[in-house]
Scaffold this active site. Structure first.
Site, mmCIF file in Angstrom:
data_model
loop_
_atom_site.group_PDB
_atom_site.id
_atom_site.type_symbol
_atom_site.label_atom_id
_atom_site.label_comp_id
_atom_site.label_asym_id
_atom_site.label_seq_id
_atom_site.Cartn_x
_atom_site.Cartn_y
_atom_site.Cartn_z
ATOM 1 N N ASN A 64 0.842 -1.200 0.000
ATOM 2 C CA ASN A 64 0.000 0.000 0.000
ATOM 3 C C ASN A 64 0.879 1.253 0.000
ATOM 4 O OD1 ASN A 64 -2.182 -1.736 0.302
ATOM 5 N ND2 ASN A 64 -2.328 -1.448 2.521
ATOM 6 N N GLY A 300 -2.153 4.482 8.056
ATOM 7 C CA GLY A 300 -0.738 4.516 8.434
ATOM 8 C C GLY A 300 0.168 4.271 7.236
ATOM 9 N N ASP A 301 -0.259 3.372 6.361
ATOM 10 C CA ASP A 301 0.537 3.081 5.163
ATOM 11 C C ASP A 301 0.592 4.322 4.265
ATOM 12 O OD1 ASP A 301 0.472 0.525 6.176
ATOM 13 O OD2 ASP A 301 -1.181 -0.101 4.865
ATOM 14 N N ALA A 302 -0.545 5.015 4.197
ATOM 15 C CA ALA A 302 -0.610 6.220 3.352
ATOM 16 C C ALA A 302 0.296 7.309 3.924
ATOM 17 C CB ALA A 302 -2.049 6.712 3.243
ATOM 18 N N SER A 305 3.654 6.575 2.842
ATOM 19 C CA SER A 305 3.917 6.836 1.422
ATOM 20 C C SER A 305 4.199 8.314 1.177
ATOM 21 C CB SER A 305 2.794 6.329 0.502
ATOM 22 O OG SER A 305 1.562 6.749 0.935
#
Ligand code: 26A
Length: 346
Positions: A64, A300-302, A305
């Protein structure tokens, strides 16, 4: 320069569905958590496939983040490594990655299915139950293949999902050694409280290679507990100091620990060994009205990124954090760990 960012993680297809609290209770699950599947949860995968509103979405935390970073960066900026099976789930992951322009170099398992994650949504919370399957069979020799190692050598930045610590600390160490020897920045996300809790030794083994740690407040507390730190588990700056100060292989870079904290400000701590001093900073999040939140799966993944994309873009640290907050706010307006098309820009 192409493919400046290399990411490593567990490619999973998310089976995302809304459930009620009783459903979580029945399987002894917490509303906001991520765990590895146990025997007692296996029925969940059959049950979710029959639930109305089920969505099959590309997931896997680092994947992600890789998709999100590629969303922000120019074409051909990000490569992702992980292991999948030979099945329709893997096809779906490739399709989603292609939509974002993310290059995937999967290790393909002949007879093991692609991993899956039941993403059980209750309101704004998500409980993630993962069956790693093929993702659990990633081996470091995949990175040694000449065409893959070329990509590693060409990269300037590395991003590793902490979840991968359950799979191949050897692969992480391999990238870590390369990053340290060549003075490239490596970012590790703790991913979930169970990583510092149950994979403490493997985490401790890879931390010396890490330049940027990303985690949230509950992962911080779990680290403090499993490492017997004499700090209050809610004192995230105190915990960040302990981690920032751990031994480091690459002495040319200071270690920075970044703790997100829901809608509370993100806290960062950088340790300067030459002065034996810390710099502590706080950054406000881009808070959304709750009516705009679709779900928080992948928030959290975003964040990660936006942050790593910022590093690649050569933005300042504070701008990179702010881009992370922007990306998180963008992604939680989408269903699942996704970003809007047509693209929005920071
Ligand atoms: C080893 N485990 C438990 C996992 C995961 C995971 N990704 C890698 N390894 N458990 C959940 N996820 C992913 O986390 C994303 C949200 O942050 C889910 O696939 C979901 O997309």
């Amino acid at each position: 320069m192409a493919y400046e960012l290399v990411c490593l993680g567990n490619p999973l297809l998310d089976l995302q569905v809304e459930v009620d609290e009783d459903y979580l209770k029945k399987y002894e699950l917490k509303a906001n958590d991520a765990i590895l599947v146990e025997e007692k949860h296996l029925k969940i995968y059959e049950e979710v496939l029959n639930k109305p509103g089920l969505r099959l979405l590309a997931g896997g935390a680092a994947q992600n983040t890789a998709r999100g970073a590629q969303y922000i960066l120019p074409e051909n900026s990000v490569v992702y490594f992980g292991s999948v099976g030979k099945d329709t789930y893997a096809d779906k992951l490739r399709e989603a990655n292609k939509q974002y322009g993310l290059r995937t170099e999967y290790q393909v398992q002949e007879n093991i299915p692609t991993g899956k994650c039941a993403a059980l949504i209750t309101g704004v919370h998500r409980s993630l139950v993962t069956d790693l399957a093929a993702a659990n069979h990633f081996t470091p020799d995949h990175l040694d293949k000449p065409e893959n190692w070329k990509l590693v050598e060409n990269a300037k930045f590395f991003y590793i999902g902490g979840f991968h610590i359950t799979v191949s600390p050897d692969a992480i160490e391999k990238l870590g050694k390369h990053a340290a020897e060549t003075n490239k920045a490596l970012t590790l996300n703790f991913s979930a409280p169970f990583i510092p809790q149950f994979f403490k030794d493997a985490l401790d083994r890879v931390l010396p290679y890490v330049d940027y740690v990303i985690a949230n407040e509950s992962e911080a507390a779990s680290y403090a507990e499993s490492h017997g730190l004499k700090v209050d588990p809610t004192d995230i700056a105190g915990i960040a100091k302990e981690i920032a100060k751990l031994p480091k292989v690459n002495s040319q870079r200071k270690r920075t620990v970044i703790f997100t904290h829901g809608v509370e400000p993100t806290v960062s701590v950088t340790y300067d060994p030459s002065a034996d001093s810390f710099s502590v900073e706080e950054f406000k999040v881009h808070e959304l009205e709750s009516s705009k939140i679709a779900d928080t799966n992948g928030a959290g993944d975003a964040f990660a990124s936006g942050f790593v994309a910022g590093l690649v873009q050569g933005k300042s640290f504070s701008q990179s954090i702010d881009q992370g907050h922007w990306a998180a706010a963008l992604s939680i307006q989408e269903i699942g760990p996704a970003f809007p098309f047509p693209k929005k820009t920071y």
